[in-house]
Write a protein that holds these residues in place. Sequence first.
Motif, PDB file in Angstrom:
ATOM      1  N   ASN A   1       0.923  -1.219   0.009  1.00  0.00           N
ATOM      2  CA  ASN A   1      -0.233  -0.152   0.030  1.00  0.00           C
ATOM      3  C   ASN A   1       0.828   1.295   0.076  1.00  0.00           C
ATOM      4  OD1 ASN A   1      -1.559   2.239   0.986  1.00  0.00           O
ATOM      5  ND2 ASN A   1      -3.142   0.543   1.347  1.00  0.00           N
ATOM      6  N   LEU A   2       2.046   1.334   0.657  1.00  0.00           N
ATOM      7  CA  LEU A   2       2.722   2.172   0.973  1.00  0.00           C
ATOM      8  C   LEU A   2       3.338   2.562  -0.481  1.00  0.00           C
ATOM      9  CD1 LEU A   2       4.921   1.699   4.089  1.00  0.00           C
ATOM     10  CD2 LEU A   2       2.569   2.794   3.874  1.00  0.00           C
ATOM     11  N   MET A   3       3.941   1.479  -1.163  1.00  0.00           N
ATOM     12  CA  MET A   3       4.414   1.908  -2.573  1.00  0.00           C
ATOM     13  C   MET A   3       3.471   2.128  -3.697  1.00  0.00           C
ATOM     14  SD  MET A   3       7.389  -1.271  -2.864  1.00  0.00           S
ATOM     15  CE  MET A   3       6.540  -2.606  -2.156  1.00  0.00           C
ATOM     16  N   GLU A   4       2.260   1.513  -3.474  1.00  0.00           N
ATOM     17  CA  GLU A   4       1.308   2.067  -4.532  1.00  0.00           C
ATOM     18  C   GLU A   4       0.601   3.483  -4.400  1.00  0.00           C
ATOM     19  OE1 GLU A   4      -0.831   1.344  -7.404  1.00  0.00           O
ATOM     20  OE2 GLU A   4       0.716  -0.260  -6.761  1.00  0.00           O
ATOM     21  N   SER A   5       0.983   3.926  -3.123  1.00  0.00           N
ATOM     22  CA  SER A   5       0.530   5.379  -2.948  1.00  0.00           C
ATOM     23  C   SER A   5       1.408   6.390  -3.482  1.00  0.00           C
ATOM     24  CB  SER A   5       0.347   5.687  -1.523  1.00  0.00           C
ATOM     25  OG  SER A   5      -0.457   4.501  -0.914  1.00  0.00           O
ATOM     26  N   SER A   6       2.578   5.933  -4.145  1.00  0.00           N
ATOM     27  CA  SER A   6       3.375   7.100  -4.587  1.00  0.00           C
ATOM     28  C   SER A   6       3.624   6.871  -5.981  1.00  0.00           C
ATOM     29  CB  SER A   6       5.056   6.691  -3.968  1.00  0.00           C
ATOM     30  OG  SER A   6       5.461   5.642  -4.563  1.00  0.00           O
ATOM     31  N   ALA A   7       3.956   8.316  -6.598  1.00  0.00           N
ATOM     32  CA  ALA A   7       3.851   8.233  -8.072  1.00  0.00           C
ATOM     33  C   ALA A   7       4.822   7.302  -8.498  1.00  0.00           C
ATOM     34  CB  ALA A   7       4.454   9.870  -8.598  1.00  0.00           C
ATOM     35  N   LEU A   8       6.267   7.113  -8.054  1.00  0.00           N
ATOM     36  CA  LEU A   8       7.216   6.369  -8.365  1.00  0.00           C
ATOM     37  C   LEU A   8       6.798   4.988  -8.364  1.00  0.00           C
ATOM     38  CD1 LEU A   8      10.398   8.390  -7.688  1.00  0.00           C
ATOM     39  CD2 LEU A   8       9.095   8.312  -9.771  1.00  0.00           C
TER      40      LEU A   8
ATOM     41  N   VAL B   1       2.270  13.913  -4.282  1.00  0.00           N
ATOM     42  CA  VAL B   1       1.610  14.251  -5.529  1.00  0.00           C
ATOM     43  C   VAL B   1       0.570  13.244  -6.018  1.00  0.00           C
ATOM     44  CG1 VAL B   1       2.963  16.041  -6.192  1.00  0.00           C
ATOM     45  CG2 VAL B   1       3.304  13.632  -6.874  1.00  0.00           C
ATOM     46  N   ALA B   2       0.742  11.986  -5.339  1.00  0.00           N
ATOM     47  CA  ALA B   2      -0.223  10.952  -6.313  1.00  0.00           C
ATOM     48  C   ALA B   2      -1.624  10.725  -5.674  1.00  0.00           C
ATOM     49  CB  ALA B   2       0.899   9.625  -6.167  1.00  0.00           C
ATOM     50  N   PRO B   3      -1.673  10.918  -4.151  1.00  0.00           N
ATOM     51  CA  PRO B   3      -2.834  10.334  -3.673  1.00  0.00           C
ATOM     52  C   PRO B   3      -4.366  11.207  -4.276  1.00  0.00           C
ATOM     53  CG  PRO B   3      -1.560  10.793  -1.943  1.00  0.00           C
ATOM     54  CD  PRO B   3      -0.885  11.469  -3.067  1.00  0.00           C
ATOM     55  N   THR B   4      -4.063  12.075  -4.685  1.00  0.00           N
ATOM     56  CA  THR B   4      -5.429  12.790  -5.180  1.00  0.00           C
ATOM     57  C   THR B   4      -5.968  12.119  -6.573  1.00  0.00           C
ATOM     58  OG1 THR B   4      -4.105  14.469  -6.206  1.00  0.00           O
ATOM     59  CG2 THR B   4      -5.245  15.064  -3.996  1.00  0.00           C
ATOM     60  N   TRP B   5      -4.827  11.287  -7.138  1.00  0.00           N
ATOM     61  CA  TRP B   5      -5.430  10.618  -8.542  1.00  0.00           C
ATOM     62  C   TRP B   5      -6.335   9.556  -8.207  1.00  0.00           C
ATOM     63  CZ3 TRP B   5      -2.746  11.087 -13.669  1.00  0.00           C
ATOM     64  CH2 TRP B   5      -2.237  12.295 -13.874  1.00  0.00           C
ATOM     65  N   ARG B   6      -6.439   8.914  -6.933  1.00  0.00           N
ATOM     66  CA  ARG B   6      -7.317   7.897  -6.770  1.00  0.00           C
ATOM     67  C   ARG B   6      -8.765   8.304  -7.072  1.00  0.00           C
ATOM     68  NH1 ARG B   6      -5.038   5.322  -1.028  1.00  0.00           N
ATOM     69  NH2 ARG B   6      -3.349   4.209  -2.005  1.00  0.00           N
ATOM     70  N   THR B   7      -8.992   9.728  -6.814  1.00  0.00           N
ATOM     71  CA  THR B   7     -10.460   9.977  -7.098  1.00  0.00           C
ATOM     72  C   THR B   7     -10.954  10.240  -8.569  1.00  0.00           C
ATOM     73  OG1 THR B   7      -9.739  12.263  -6.976  1.00  0.00           O
ATOM     74  CG2 THR B   7     -10.986  11.379  -4.986  1.00  0.00           C
ATOM     75  N   TYR B   8      -9.667   9.963  -9.381  1.00  0.00           N
ATOM     76  CA  TYR B   8      -9.929  10.016 -11.059  1.00  0.00           C
ATOM     77  C   TYR B   8      -9.626   8.432 -11.517  1.00  0.00           C
ATOM     78  CZ  TYR B   8     -10.423  14.811 -10.552  1.00  0.00           C
ATOM     79  OH  TYR B   8     -10.763  16.031 -10.171  1.00  0.00           O
ATOM     80  N   ARG B   9      -8.452   8.232 -11.940  1.00  0.00           N
ATOM     81  CA  ARG B   9      -8.327   7.183 -12.699  1.00  0.00           C
ATOM     82  C   ARG B   9      -6.952   6.228 -11.884  1.00  0.00           C
ATOM     83  NH1 ARG B   9      -4.385   8.454 -16.510  1.00  0.00           N
ATOM     84  NH2 ARG B   9      -4.398  10.508 -17.222  1.00  0.00           N
ATOM     85  N   GLY B  10      -6.702   6.823 -10.761  1.00  0.00           N
ATOM     86  CA  GLY B  10      -5.510   6.062 -10.227  1.00  0.00           C
ATOM     87  C   GLY B  10      -4.211   6.663 -10.785  1.00  0.00           C
ATOM     88  N   VAL B  11      -2.936   6.382 -10.235  1.00  0.00           N
ATOM     89  CA  VAL B  11      -1.903   6.537 -11.010  1.00  0.00           C
ATOM     90  C   VAL B  11      -1.630   5.749 -12.137  1.00  0.00           C
ATOM     91  CG1 VAL B  11       0.709   6.793 -10.612  1.00  0.00           C
ATOM     92  CG2 VAL B  11      -1.005   7.191  -8.635  1.00  0.00           C
ATOM     93  N   PRO B  12      -1.336   6.316 -13.400  1.00  0.00           N
ATOM     94  CA  PRO B  12      -1.253   5.382 -14.338  1.00  0.00           C
ATOM     95  C   PRO B  12      -0.141   4.176 -14.321  1.00  0.00           C
ATOM     96  CG  PRO B  12      -1.287   7.872 -14.969  1.00  0.00           C
ATOM     97  CD  PRO B  12      -1.326   7.735 -13.527  1.00  0.00           C
TER      98      PRO B  12
END
Length: 260
Positions: A202-209, A246-257
């Motif tokens: 989960n920690l890794m998934e939450s970051s842009a990289l 920077v990444a978490p707000t993308w969860r409300t759209y389509r997630g981090v690509p």
Amino acid sequence: MNSTLAGRVVLVTGGASGIGAAVCRRAAATGASVVVADIDVPKAREIAGEVGGHALELDVTSEASVSAGVAAAEEAAGPVDVLVTSAGITQPPHPPEELEQSVWDRVQDVDLRGTWLCAVAVGRRMAVRGGGSIVTIASIAGMRSMPLHSYTPAKAAVIAMSADLATEWGRSGVRVNSVSPGYVLTPLLQEQIDDGQRDPSNLMESSALGRMVQTEEVADAVCFLASDAASAITGINLPVDAGWLVAPTWRTYRGVPDKR
Ligand code: NAI
């Protein structure tokens, strides 16, 4: 531009483990004389031996220990040019109703008060000498809301305090900056994972990289800020977080690509 710490005396609190130990190694590799200060003396000796530096018993929560430790560090290695405050502890993510007051107090004591005591003990000497650099280790936890009801405000206060001290001592040639690491797999985080309080995927998934941060990556940022390469940088807080902020707000759209 000179990003080395050659010839500098670098004092690292919490230098016996994790991020602090990586800072000791990085600073020594660029030619610094390193003082490893920690409550864990055997491990401090181990790191000091590895980097050819000095080991020092120092408890950041004790004014007397900090004051004696800084004096001993300067006696052993010379005037401190760089202070890195990495000594720190964390806490379980309990709701406020279940968080023991003694745990709340201890986190404040080590993370906030301990950083303050060390910064003032060393900074006052640097200011009189007319130069020096302090890098405090804060956290992304100090920049966002988290269920860490003592750790989060303590780290936010470390960021604020560092900016205050930067202004206080700026005209005296002392720069003060913070580094806010993201999730770094050190003994501190490993303990939380082992206790089931944090989920590494989960920690890794939450970051842009899509990964955690390496201790060496934090150490590189710390040594850059401490060095002359950052001579006009003071009062900032530099996240080293693999893009966690920077990444978490993308969860409300389509997630981090995914990788293209
Ligand atoms: P660590 O547990 O590997 O190292 C912390 C060191 O601080 C240990 O050697 C410990 O003996 C020392 N220490 C603890 N209490 C002390 C005291 N009262 N006096 C002197 N030394 C003391 O932890 P890590 O991960 O290297 O953490 C270093 C700093 O980085 C801490 O301030 C932590 O809050 C911060 N941080 C860590 C992150 C992570 O994911 N590991 C993320 C963000 C911030």
